[in-house]
Design a protein around this motif. Structure first.
Motif, PDB file in Angstrom:
ATOM      1  N   LEU A   1       0.825  -1.193   0.000  1.00  0.00           N
ATOM      2  CA  LEU A   1       0.000   0.000   0.000  1.00  0.00           C
ATOM      3  C   LEU A   1       0.862   1.248   0.000  1.00  0.00           C
ATOM      4  O   LEU A   1       1.994   1.240   0.481  1.00  0.00           O
ATOM      5  N   GLY A   2       0.309   2.289  -0.586  1.00  0.00           N
ATOM      6  CA  GLY A   2       0.913   3.607  -0.536  1.00  0.00           C
ATOM      7  C   GLY A   2       0.157   4.435   0.478  1.00  0.00           C
ATOM      8  O   GLY A   2      -1.066   4.373   0.546  1.00  0.00           O
ATOM      9  N   ILE A   3       0.882   5.203   1.270  1.00  0.00           N
ATOM     10  CA  ILE A   3       0.272   5.972   2.355  1.00  0.00           C
ATOM     11  C   ILE A   3       0.759   7.415   2.289  1.00  0.00           C
ATOM     12  O   ILE A   3       1.958   7.656   2.137  1.00  0.00           O
ATOM     13  N   THR A   4      -0.167   8.343   2.403  1.00  0.00           N
ATOM     14  CA  THR A   4       0.212   9.731   2.639  1.00  0.00           C
ATOM     15  C   THR A   4      -0.248  10.079   4.049  1.00  0.00           C
ATOM     16  O   THR A   4      -1.290   9.626   4.514  1.00  0.00           O
ATOM     17  N   THR A   5       0.556  10.885   4.732  1.00  0.00           N
ATOM     18  CA  THR A   5       0.221  11.340   6.076  1.00  0.00           C
ATOM     19  C   THR A   5       0.890  12.689   6.311  1.00  0.00           C
ATOM     20  O   THR A   5       1.845  13.050   5.613  1.00  0.00           O
ATOM     21  N   TYR A   6       0.396  13.415   7.280  1.00  0.00           N
ATOM     22  CA  TYR A   6       0.894  14.763   7.563  1.00  0.00           C
ATOM     23  C   TYR A   6       1.472  14.821   8.969  1.00  0.00           C
ATOM     24  O   TYR A   6       0.904  14.271   9.912  1.00  0.00           O
ATOM     25  N   ASP A   7       2.607  15.482   9.107  1.00  0.00           N
ATOM     26  CA  ASP A   7       3.270  15.713  10.392  1.00  0.00           C
ATOM     27  C   ASP A   7       2.986  17.151  10.806  1.00  0.00           C
ATOM     28  O   ASP A   7       3.523  18.091  10.220  1.00  0.00           O
ATOM     29  N   GLY A   8       2.132  17.331  11.830  1.00  0.00           N
ATOM     30  CA  GLY A   8       1.753  18.661  12.287  1.00  0.00           C
ATOM     31  C   GLY A   8       2.858  19.412  13.004  1.00  0.00           C
ATOM     32  O   GLY A   8       2.827  20.637  13.092  1.00  0.00           O
ATOM     33  N   THR A   9       3.851  18.704  13.541  1.00  0.00           N
ATOM     34  CA  THR A   9       4.959  19.351  14.233  1.00  0.00           C
ATOM     35  C   THR A   9       5.862  20.089  13.249  1.00  0.00           C
ATOM     36  O   THR A   9       6.249  21.230  13.471  1.00  0.00           O
ATOM     37  N   ASN A  10       6.183  19.415  12.160  1.00  0.00           N
ATOM     38  CA  ASN A  10       7.122  19.982  11.184  1.00  0.00           C
ATOM     39  C   ASN A  10       6.457  20.494   9.918  1.00  0.00           C
ATOM     40  O   ASN A  10       7.147  20.915   8.989  1.00  0.00           O
ATOM     41  N   ASP A  11       5.127  20.452   9.847  1.00  0.00           N
ATOM     42  CA  ASP A  11       4.380  20.860   8.654  1.00  0.00           C
ATOM     43  C   ASP A  11       4.916  20.178   7.399  1.00  0.00           C
ATOM     44  O   ASP A  11       5.213  20.817   6.391  1.00  0.00           O
ATOM     45  N   VAL A  12       5.008  18.852   7.454  1.00  0.00           N
ATOM     46  CA  VAL A  12       5.555  18.067   6.352  1.00  0.00           C
ATOM     47  C   VAL A  12       4.541  17.007   5.939  1.00  0.00           C
ATOM     48  O   VAL A  12       3.951  16.329   6.782  1.00  0.00           O
ATOM     49  N   LEU A  13       4.348  16.868   4.634  1.00  0.00           N
ATOM     50  CA  LEU A  13       3.515  15.811   4.078  1.00  0.00           C
ATOM     51  C   LEU A  13       4.422  14.668   3.664  1.00  0.00           C
ATOM     52  O   LEU A  13       5.419  14.871   2.977  1.00  0.00           O
ATOM     53  N   TYR A  14       4.107  13.437   4.120  1.00  0.00           N
ATOM     54  CA  TYR A  14       4.914  12.271   3.800  1.00  0.00           C
ATOM     55  C   TYR A  14       4.143  11.338   2.883  1.00  0.00           C
ATOM     56  O   TYR A  14       2.928  11.194   3.008  1.00  0.00           O
ATOM     57  N   TYR A  15       4.874  10.677   1.995  1.00  0.00           N
ATOM     58  CA  TYR A  15       4.358   9.548   1.233  1.00  0.00           C
ATOM     59  C   TYR A  15       5.370   8.425   1.375  1.00  0.00           C
ATOM     60  O   TYR A  15       6.577   8.656   1.283  1.00  0.00           O
TER      61      TYR A  15
END
Length: 189
Positions: free
Chosen positions: A167-181
């Motif tokens: 699976l591919g996952i996107t998620t957001y890190d609210g501490t560093n304002d970074v979007l991960y895939y």
């Protein structure tokens, strides 16, 4: 109404949402493929306080995952037919296990799977967790797997199937304002 989800159920648009006026989890199916008229609203559950709802077609039928904020319980309920005019009983996915928000329901390798934000034990930040059903209908669930645990992660999750057990996952890190895939392959347990 809050937290609205849309799927195609048996060829027609279907919507599930939290009805904030009645404190209910509701579902309604369009009468036609264009959604020009809609059937009767079905109440799937009643909660005093809720947070986060996700919907998908699971083994041919609509299914909804949702969070009871007051009691810290993640529930899952699946229709017993393709239209969603009849529903089974709700199933407890996780209870009092640091469950938080941002649920995303998807079918991976034939099993309903939920990505969600999970409070870290003894930490201020949150984790990205993944939990999968033990069967194709979601009548029982495995233990969660923590995928990421750095920062305040696990927000605004989205999943796609990469074939088989990937699976591919996107998620957001609210501490560093970074979007991960990132991609994940392997068993979810």
């Amino acid at each position: 109404n809050t937290d609205i989800e849309l799927v195609e159920a048996n060829g027609n648009p279907a919507v599930s949402y939290f009805n904030k006026y009645d404190d209910t989890v509701d579902y309604v199916l369009a009468d036609d493929v264009n959604g020009t008229s809609w059937g009767s609203v079905q109440v799937l559950d009643t909660l005093t306080d809720y947070d986060e709802l996700a919907m998908a077609i699971v083994n041919g039928n609509p299914a909804v995952a949702y969070y009871d904020y007051d009691n810290e319980i993640m529930y899952y309920i699946r229709a017993s037919n393709a239209d969603g005019t009849s529903w089974g009983s709700r199933v407890v996915v996780r209870a009092n296990d640091y469950v938080d928000s941002y649920h995303e329901l998807f079918v991976i390798d034939g099993y309903p799977t939920i990505a969600y934000q999970r409070n870290s034990v003894g930490q201020q930040d949150d984790d990205l967790a993944l939990i999968q059903a033990s069967d194709a209908n979601g009548t029982s669930w495995k233990e969660p797997r923590i995928l990421l645990s750095s920062g305040d992660i696990g927000m605004y999750n989205s999943l796609i199937s990469l074939g088989g057990d990937g699976l591919g996952i996107t998620t957001y890190d609210g501490t560093n304002d970074v979007l991960y895939y990132f991609s994940y392959f392997g068993a979810v347990e």
